[in-house]
Design a protein around this motif. Structure first.
Motif, mmCIF file in Angstrom:
data_model
loop_
_atom_site.group_PDB
_atom_site.id
_atom_site.type_symbol
_atom_site.label_atom_id
_atom_site.label_comp_id
_atom_site.label_asym_id
_atom_site.label_seq_id
_atom_site.Cartn_x
_atom_site.Cartn_y
_atom_site.Cartn_z
ATOM 1 N N THR A 1 0.752 -1.568 0.504
ATOM 2 C CA THR A 1 0.060 0.014 0.166
ATOM 3 C C THR A 1 0.775 1.263 0.005
ATOM 4 O O THR A 1 1.394 1.442 0.887
ATOM 5 N N ALA A 2 0.282 1.947 -0.635
ATOM 6 C CA ALA A 2 1.702 3.469 -1.098
ATOM 7 C C ALA A 2 1.200 3.796 -2.137
ATOM 8 O O ALA A 2 0.250 3.915 -2.938
ATOM 9 N N VAL A 3 1.797 5.364 -2.399
ATOM 10 C CA VAL A 3 1.073 6.049 -4.105
ATOM 11 C C VAL A 3 1.909 5.808 -4.710
ATOM 12 O O VAL A 3 3.315 5.786 -3.811
ATOM 13 N N TYR A 4 2.370 5.037 -6.146
ATOM 14 C CA TYR A 4 3.163 5.046 -6.869
ATOM 15 C C TYR A 4 3.519 5.609 -7.425
ATOM 16 O O TYR A 4 2.165 5.896 -8.470
ATOM 17 N N TYR A 5 5.067 5.954 -8.260
ATOM 18 C CA TYR A 5 5.129 7.519 -8.771
ATOM 19 C C TYR A 5 5.391 6.989 -10.129
ATOM 20 O O TYR A 5 7.194 5.544 -10.129
ATOM 21 N N CYS A 6 5.244 6.875 -11.317
ATOM 22 C CA CYS A 6 6.503 6.757 -12.608
ATOM 23 C C CYS A 6 7.253 8.138 -12.813
ATOM 24 O O CYS A 6 7.054 8.732 -12.727
ATOM 25 N N ALA A 7 8.212 7.598 -12.980
ATOM 26 C CA ALA A 7 9.512 8.499 -13.866
ATOM 27 C C ALA A 7 10.359 8.150 -14.992
ATOM 28 O O ALA A 7 10.397 7.462 -14.799
ATOM 29 N N ALA A 8 10.582 9.451 -15.355
ATOM 30 C CA ALA A 8 11.750 9.043 -16.352
ATOM 31 C C ALA A 8 12.821 10.095 -16.603
ATOM 32 O O ALA A 8 12.982 11.124 -15.978
ATOM 33 N N ARG A 9 13.433 9.852 -17.088
ATOM 34 C CA ARG A 9 15.228 10.461 -17.485
ATOM 35 C C ARG A 9 16.018 10.683 -18.592
ATOM 36 O O ARG A 9 15.419 8.779 -19.453
ATOM 37 N N PRO A 10 16.179 11.379 -19.479
ATOM 38 C CA PRO A 10 17.578 11.006 -21.293
ATOM 39 C C PRO A 10 18.816 9.871 -20.282
ATOM 40 O O PRO A 10 18.356 9.622 -18.881
ATOM 41 N N GLY A 11 18.867 9.074 -21.376
ATOM 42 C CA GLY A 11 19.975 8.187 -20.695
ATOM 43 C C GLY A 11 19.920 6.952 -21.034
ATOM 44 O O GLY A 11 18.479 6.331 -21.147
ATOM 45 N N ILE A 12 20.495 5.944 -21.332
ATOM 46 C CA ILE A 12 20.860 4.235 -21.757
ATOM 47 C C ILE A 12 20.944 3.141 -20.827
ATOM 48 O O ILE A 12 19.976 2.000 -21.536
ATOM 49 N N ARG A 13 20.791 4.182 -19.315
ATOM 50 C CA ARG A 13 20.888 2.926 -18.440
ATOM 51 C C ARG A 13 20.083 2.513 -17.773
ATOM 52 O O ARG A 13 18.992 3.473 -17.945
ATOM 53 N N ILE A 14 20.149 1.547 -16.465
ATOM 54 C CA ILE A 14 19.143 1.369 -15.095
ATOM 55 C C ILE A 14 19.597 2.659 -14.086
ATOM 56 O O ILE A 14 20.534 3.111 -14.134
ATOM 57 N N TYR A 15 18.213 3.751 -13.600
ATOM 58 C CA TYR A 15 18.521 4.179 -12.694
ATOM 59 C C TYR A 15 17.622 3.998 -11.828
ATOM 60 O O TYR A 15 16.782 3.629 -11.239
ATOM 61 N N ILE A 16 18.185 4.126 -10.258
ATOM 62 C CA ILE A 16 17.748 3.145 -9.472
ATOM 63 C C ILE A 16 17.399 4.240 -8.083
ATOM 64 O O ILE A 16 16.485 3.934 -6.863
ATOM 65 N N THR A 17 17.871 5.374 -8.382
ATOM 66 C CA THR A 17 17.507 5.975 -6.983
ATOM 67 C C THR A 17 16.704 7.762 -7.855
ATOM 68 O O THR A 17 16.627 7.739 -8.901
#
Length: 124
Positions: A91-107
């Protein structure tokens, strides 16, 4: 510039499933890395899943590994988070996020664009 709008949240019983969608506007979504995060009341925003713009690589938090699946359809400018075997602690509020870049970002600090969030509530 990318604008993100999440949908698909709601109330579900433990053990159930939901699929969240993240609709993006802007021509650069197809070459943007994408991630999902969540924030429960009184807690910090936490990483859930991430995917590269080619869908060639994904990464998951240990707490959702094997239950959640991140995917995207660049032709539709939409990202998805399939959530199965849901637990009350999801249970939580879920957010999607995006950014330019070719790799995985986890923070969260690595992401440029954020949606407004969608509430997911899992009852026991």
């Amino acid at each position: 510039q990318v604008q993100l709008v999440e949908s698909g949240g709601g109330l579900v019983q433990a053990g159930g499933s939901l699929r969240l969608s993240c609709a993006a506007s802007g021509r650069t979504f197809g070459t943007s890395a994408m991630g999902w995060f969540r924030q429960a009341p009184g807690k910090e925003r936490e990483f859930i899943a991430a995917i590269t713009w080619t869908s060639g690589s994904t990464n998951y938090a240990d707490s959702v590994k094997g239950r959640f699946t991140i995917s995207r359809d660049n032709a539709k400018n939409t990202g998805y988070l399939q959530m199965n075997s849901l637990k009350p602690e999801d249970t939580a509020v879920y957010y999607c996020a995006a950014r330019p870049g070719i790799r995985i970002y986890i923070t969260s600090s690595e992401y440029t664009y954020w949606g407004q969030g969608t509430q997911v509530t899992v009852s026991s």
